[in-house]
Design a protein around this motif. Structure first.
Motif, PDB file in Angstrom:
ATOM      1  N   ILE A 108     -15.813  57.950  17.645  1.00  0.00           N
ATOM      2  CA  ILE A 108     -16.183  56.758  17.487  1.00  0.00           C
ATOM      3  C   ILE A 108     -17.530  56.721  17.268  1.00  0.00           C
ATOM      4  O   ILE A 108     -18.254  57.371  17.820  1.00  0.00           O
ATOM      5  CB  ILE A 108     -15.897  55.951  18.983  1.00  0.00           C
ATOM      6  CG1 ILE A 108     -14.432  55.874  19.019  1.00  0.00           C
ATOM      7  CG2 ILE A 108     -16.267  54.656  18.597  1.00  0.00           C
ATOM      8  CD1 ILE A 108     -14.041  55.694  20.793  1.00  0.00           C
ATOM      9  N   THR A 109     -17.982  55.994  16.214  1.00  0.00           N
ATOM     10  CA  THR A 109     -19.401  55.468  15.845  1.00  0.00           C
ATOM     11  C   THR A 109     -19.835  54.035  16.187  1.00  0.00           C
ATOM     12  O   THR A 109     -18.948  53.376  15.756  1.00  0.00           O
ATOM     13  CB  THR A 109     -19.893  56.002  14.646  1.00  0.00           C
ATOM     14  OG1 THR A 109     -19.484  57.321  14.459  1.00  0.00           O
ATOM     15  CG2 THR A 109     -21.389  55.737  14.324  1.00  0.00           C
ATOM     16  N   CYS A 110     -20.523  53.786  17.261  1.00  0.00           N
ATOM     17  CA  CYS A 110     -20.978  52.358  17.459  1.00  0.00           C
ATOM     18  C   CYS A 110     -22.176  52.212  17.421  1.00  0.00           C
ATOM     19  O   CYS A 110     -23.292  52.923  18.201  1.00  0.00           O
ATOM     20  CB  CYS A 110     -20.551  52.210  19.015  1.00  0.00           C
ATOM     21  SG  CYS A 110     -20.674  50.602  19.319  1.00  0.00           S
ATOM     22  N   SER A 111     -22.831  51.434  16.563  1.00  0.00           N
ATOM     23  CA  SER A 111     -24.241  51.283  16.138  1.00  0.00           C
ATOM     24  C   SER A 111     -24.857  50.156  16.924  1.00  0.00           C
ATOM     25  O   SER A 111     -25.923  49.698  17.030  1.00  0.00           O
ATOM     26  CB  SER A 111     -24.274  50.888  14.634  1.00  0.00           C
ATOM     27  OG  SER A 111     -23.530  49.771  14.230  1.00  0.00           O
ATOM     28  N   ALA A 112     -24.267  49.329  18.016  1.00  0.00           N
ATOM     29  CA  ALA A 112     -24.527  48.185  18.749  1.00  0.00           C
ATOM     30  C   ALA A 112     -25.761  48.778  19.661  1.00  0.00           C
ATOM     31  O   ALA A 112     -25.328  49.900  20.539  1.00  0.00           O
ATOM     32  CB  ALA A 112     -23.648  47.511  19.417  1.00  0.00           C
ATOM     33  N   THR A 113     -26.731  48.313  19.955  1.00  0.00           N
ATOM     34  CA  THR A 113     -27.818  48.676  20.998  1.00  0.00           C
ATOM     35  C   THR A 113     -27.108  48.275  22.166  1.00  0.00           C
ATOM     36  O   THR A 113     -27.887  48.579  23.272  1.00  0.00           O
ATOM     37  CB  THR A 113     -29.098  48.322  20.629  1.00  0.00           C
ATOM     38  OG1 THR A 113     -29.253  46.830  20.345  1.00  0.00           O
ATOM     39  CG2 THR A 113     -29.811  48.761  19.375  1.00  0.00           C
ATOM     40  N   GLU A 114     -26.584  47.384  22.157  1.00  0.00           N
ATOM     41  CA  GLU A 114     -25.941  46.683  23.543  1.00  0.00           C
ATOM     42  C   GLU A 114     -24.380  47.172  23.394  1.00  0.00           C
ATOM     43  O   GLU A 114     -23.724  46.594  22.645  1.00  0.00           O
ATOM     44  CB  GLU A 114     -25.961  45.260  23.645  1.00  0.00           C
ATOM     45  CG  GLU A 114     -25.518  44.529  25.003  1.00  0.00           C
ATOM     46  CD  GLU A 114     -26.339  44.919  26.238  1.00  0.00           C
ATOM     47  OE1 GLU A 114     -25.948  45.227  27.054  1.00  0.00           O
ATOM     48  OE2 GLU A 114     -27.541  45.018  26.116  1.00  0.00           O
ATOM     49  N   PRO A 115     -23.949  47.751  24.477  1.00  0.00           N
ATOM     50  CA  PRO A 115     -22.513  48.325  24.311  1.00  0.00           C
ATOM     51  C   PRO A 115     -21.546  47.189  24.344  1.00  0.00           C
ATOM     52  O   PRO A 115     -21.704  46.486  25.135  1.00  0.00           O
ATOM     53  CB  PRO A 115     -22.235  49.198  25.559  1.00  0.00           C
ATOM     54  CG  PRO A 115     -23.667  49.378  25.966  1.00  0.00           C
ATOM     55  CD  PRO A 115     -24.559  48.461  25.583  1.00  0.00           C
ATOM     56  N   PRO A 116     -20.756  47.238  23.243  1.00  0.00           N
ATOM     57  CA  PRO A 116     -19.717  46.069  23.441  1.00  0.00           C
ATOM     58  C   PRO A 116     -18.826  46.011  24.628  1.00  0.00           C
ATOM     59  O   PRO A 116     -18.430  47.211  25.189  1.00  0.00           O
ATOM     60  CB  PRO A 116     -18.668  46.238  22.052  1.00  0.00           C
ATOM     61  CG  PRO A 116     -19.734  47.178  21.260  1.00  0.00           C
ATOM     62  CD  PRO A 116     -20.525  48.077  22.235  1.00  0.00           C
ATOM     63  N   TYR A 117     -18.473  44.908  25.163  1.00  0.00           N
ATOM     64  CA  TYR A 117     -17.328  45.009  26.111  1.00  0.00           C
ATOM     65  C   TYR A 117     -16.137  45.325  25.932  1.00  0.00           C
ATOM     66  O   TYR A 117     -15.670  44.894  24.844  1.00  0.00           O
ATOM     67  CB  TYR A 117     -17.586  43.307  26.694  1.00  0.00           C
ATOM     68  CG  TYR A 117     -16.699  43.335  27.917  1.00  0.00           C
ATOM     69  CD1 TYR A 117     -17.169  43.641  29.140  1.00  0.00           C
ATOM     70  CD2 TYR A 117     -15.421  42.711  27.827  1.00  0.00           C
ATOM     71  CE1 TYR A 117     -16.429  43.557  30.444  1.00  0.00           C
ATOM     72  CE2 TYR A 117     -14.711  42.565  29.194  1.00  0.00           C
ATOM     73  CZ  TYR A 117     -15.170  42.984  30.339  1.00  0.00           C
ATOM     74  OH  TYR A 117     -14.455  42.450  31.438  1.00  0.00           O
ATOM     75  N   LEU A 118     -15.784  46.226  26.572  1.00  0.00           N
ATOM     76  CA  LEU A 118     -14.497  46.770  26.227  1.00  0.00           C
ATOM     77  C   LEU A 118     -13.361  46.142  27.093  1.00  0.00           C
ATOM     78  O   LEU A 118     -13.131  46.374  28.439  1.00  0.00           O
ATOM     79  CB  LEU A 118     -14.344  48.356  26.681  1.00  0.00           C
ATOM     80  CG  LEU A 118     -15.173  49.337  25.743  1.00  0.00           C
ATOM     81  CD1 LEU A 118     -15.225  50.787  26.019  1.00  0.00           C
ATOM     82  CD2 LEU A 118     -15.064  48.888  24.414  1.00  0.00           C
ATOM     83  N   GLY A 119     -12.611  45.357  26.770  1.00  0.00           N
ATOM     84  CA  GLY A 119     -11.392  44.849  27.331  1.00  0.00           C
ATOM     85  C   GLY A 119     -11.917  43.446  27.763  1.00  0.00           C
ATOM     86  O   GLY A 119     -13.116  43.318  28.371  1.00  0.00           O
ATOM     87  N   TYR A 120     -11.122  42.157  27.866  1.00  0.00           N
ATOM     88  CA  TYR A 120     -11.428  41.214  28.216  1.00  0.00           C
ATOM     89  C   TYR A 120     -10.736  40.791  29.443  1.00  0.00           C
ATOM     90  O   TYR A 120     -11.260  40.049  30.335  1.00  0.00           O
ATOM     91  CB  TYR A 120     -11.114  40.237  27.108  1.00  0.00           C
ATOM     92  CG  TYR A 120     -11.443  38.612  27.589  1.00  0.00           C
ATOM     93  CD1 TYR A 120     -12.863  38.446  27.489  1.00  0.00           C
ATOM     94  CD2 TYR A 120     -10.595  37.761  27.634  1.00  0.00           C
ATOM     95  CE1 TYR A 120     -13.403  37.094  27.621  1.00  0.00           C
ATOM     96  CE2 TYR A 120     -11.085  36.540  28.047  1.00  0.00           C
ATOM     97  CZ  TYR A 120     -12.559  36.234  27.992  1.00  0.00           C
ATOM     98  OH  TYR A 120     -13.044  34.983  28.348  1.00  0.00           O
TER      99      TYR A 120
END
Length: 143
Positions: free
Chosen positions: A35-47
């Motif tokens: 997994i490559t995630c370029s966001a500087t704020e980790p995306p929320y995983l699961g709602y």
């Protein structure tokens, strides 16, 4: 969009504009290794409290994140369950110039769905694209 049970999915790239990855979005993707995630704020995983990935991913998948926020991911809910989070220079290309060759100096620009969007990378709006020229392809991000 959910990719659950997609066993042929081996890697995913999450752009920096993504803020939430829905419940079970990648659950049971048995071939997933990166997994490559370029966001500087980790995306929320699961709602609703369920994770976006299944438990086997946490120990088997390598997660590449921007080097400067690696510790943020290591401490973020659900992201902190991944055993292998690696900080990496994930820079984007602000401008690309096509190299001219005698064989094929024309270029074509496609969006990530494979739809042709332009004949040149000049003046593209913000986004991620694939540029094909002279038998070679490059992925670019325009910010």
């Amino acid at each position: 969009m959910l990719f659950g049970y997609c066993s042929s999915l081996t890697s995913i790239t999450i752009p920096d504009a993504v803020t939430i990855i829905w419940d079970n979005a990648f659950a049971y993707c048995s071939g997933l290794t990166e997994i490559t995630c370029s966001a500087t704020e980790p995306p929320y995983l699961g709602y609703s409290g369920q994770e976006a990935f299944d438990n086997s991913h946490y120990r088997e998948v390598t997660v590449f994140v921007p080097k400067e926020v690696m510790n943020t991911y290591k401490n973020a809910r659900y992201w902190n369950q991944f055993w292998n989070i690696v900080g990496k220079n994930l820079t984007s290309v602000g401008r690309i110039e096509a190299e001219s060759t005698e064989e094929d100096a024309t270029s074509t620009v496609y969006d990530l769905r494979g739809v042709k969007v332009a004949a040149s990378p000049e003046g593209l709006p913000q986004g991620t694209y694939i540029v094909r020229q002279g038998g070679k392809s490059k992925k670019i991000s325009v910010k």
